[in-house]
Design an enzyme around this catalytic site. Structure first.
Site, PDB file in Angstrom:
ATOM      1  N   HIS A 190       2.004  -4.249   1.479  1.00 15.86           N
ATOM      2  CA  HIS A 190       1.743  -3.490   3.063  1.00 15.86           C
ATOM      3  C   HIS A 190       3.189  -2.823   3.360  1.00 15.86           C
ATOM      4  O   HIS A 190       3.008  -2.914   4.926  1.00 15.86           O
ATOM      5  CB  HIS A 190       0.588  -3.267   3.525  1.00 15.86           C
ATOM      6  N   ASP A 222     -12.096   4.198  -4.781  1.00 17.24           N
ATOM      7  CA  ASP A 222     -11.883   2.617  -5.897  1.00 17.24           C
ATOM      8  C   ASP A 222     -13.855   2.796  -6.073  1.00 17.24           C
ATOM      9  O   ASP A 222     -13.787   1.526  -6.724  1.00 17.24           O
ATOM     10  CB  ASP A 222     -11.747   1.629  -4.679  1.00 17.24           C
TER      11      ASP A 222
END
Length: 373
Positions: free
Chosen positions: A197, A224
């Site tokens: 990230h 997901d």
């Protein structure tokens, strides 16, 4: 109160996490791997309540868990088959990274490879714990590979065994490390996610999409969730219809140092590396080839100086990667075959092809970069 506010802040940031709008289902593997790790940790902890690491009782304790402990059979089957699912998703995750050039994110890629090595070590240690025939002889063969180290090899092997053969000290040590290593994997995974990230996820086009991003929730959280439901469904089908499909029949026989199985082989997810090991006539050379079959993936972060990230811009790279994927599958099949012809010659040819592709990848990339210039 402060902790509650921090959790609320993190939750809000996770929901609003900006991600490239064009990433597809192949980017769901990370969340699935996190779920797999959580399942393995929980089921593993429950199994430790009833497992006994004594060589006289280890095999019986597995039978006791499966037959006498309430719901012990399903916890054991989820843990055993969950490991196979874990590795399947790991291989898909690595394949996606290779195909879409994730190795350009050096820190993330190398931390991911460290996770893979730790995961393989954990799986090997766990495979020994049932103390069946294949567990015992697999541990004997694999630990014996360290004897190939010049001068110190046999001393290291005896130190790991805690004696002059695989016995009670070995099993106790393997059990301890099998319990500890998953928590190390969890720690490295958190570092892996943090590093990811820092620069953000890659995308299929391999371009800087800083202006074309959408929030994680609800656009990707739904993907997901669907992947998780599908994977759970497939795992449950395996557990309830063919729970022992991926287990070796020899491992249902208690370990006996006086009887050698006709064909010693590891679990399916190690077979490609095992085939490479067997293809090298020299013992030390085989051990080096075994390690390099995994470590060579890390070298791409340094050897691939590509102008673009995704293989979409490099047509021949696509073909090279498909050769790597297919040779890995064929090596997995050969690893399960007896050590005889034509499997020996075939494995040697496939080993050369496997390593050659990692040399051709950066060379071809340089040629295409000159063409684009």
């Amino acid at each position: 109160m402060n902790n509650f506010m921090n959790m609320k802040f993190l939750n809000k940031n996770m929901k609003n996490l900006p991600l490239p709008s064009n990433i597809n289902l192949w980017w769901n593997m990370g969340s699935l791997l996190g779920t797999c790790l959580f399942i393995q940790l929980i089921t593993g902890i429950f199994l430790t309540f009833h497992y006994n690491s004594c060589t006289n009782l280890a095999f019986e304790s597995i039978i006791h868990i499966s037959r006498n402990v309430n719901n012990g059979w399903i916890i054991r089957l989820i843990h055993a088959n969950g490991a196979s699912m874990f590795f399947l998703i790991v291989f898909l995750h690595i394949s996606r990274g290779l195909f879409y050039g994730s190795y350009k994110l050096k820190k993330t890629w190398i931390s991911g490879n460290i996770i893979l090595l730790t995961l393989m070590a954990t799986a090997f240690l766990g495979y020994v714990l049932p103390w069946g025939q294949m567990s015992f002889w697999g541990a004997t063969v694999i630990t014996n590979l360290l004897s190939a180290i010049p001068y110190l090899g046999m001393d290291i092997v005896n130190w790991i065994w805690g004696g002059f053969s695989v016995d009670k000290p070995t099993l106790s040590r393997f059990f301890s490390f099998h319990f500890i290593l998953p928590f190390l994997i969890l720690l490295i995974s958190l570092i892996h996610i943090t590093l990811l990230h820092e620069k953000g996820s890659s995308n299929p086009l391999g371009i800087n999409s800083s202006q074309d991003k959408i929030s994680f929730h609800p656009f990707f959280s739904i993907k997901d969730l669907m992947s998780l439901i599908f994977s759970s469904f497939m795992l449950l089908i395996l557990i309830f219809y063919s729970p022992f499909l991926l287990m070796d029949p020899e491992n249902f026989i208690q370990a006996n140092s006086m009887v050698t199985p006709p064909h010693i082989q590891p679990e399916w997810y190690f077979l490609f590396a095992y085939a490479i090991l067997r293809s090298i006539p020299n013992k030390l050379g085989g051990v080096i080839a075994l390690l390099m079959s995994i470590l060579i993936i890390s070298t791409l972060s340094f050897s691939m100086k590509s102008k673009f990230q995704s293989t979409i811009n490099y047509p021949i790279n696509k073909m090279i990667l498909w050769i790597i994927f297919n040779s890995t599958i064929l090596l997995t099949w050969i690893g399960a075959q007896p050590v005889s012809e034509p499997y020996i010659t075939t494995s040697q040819i496939l080993t050369i092809i496997y390593f050659l592709q990692f040399i051709l990848l950066p060379i071809n990339t340089k040629i295409w970069d000159k063409f684009y210039n």
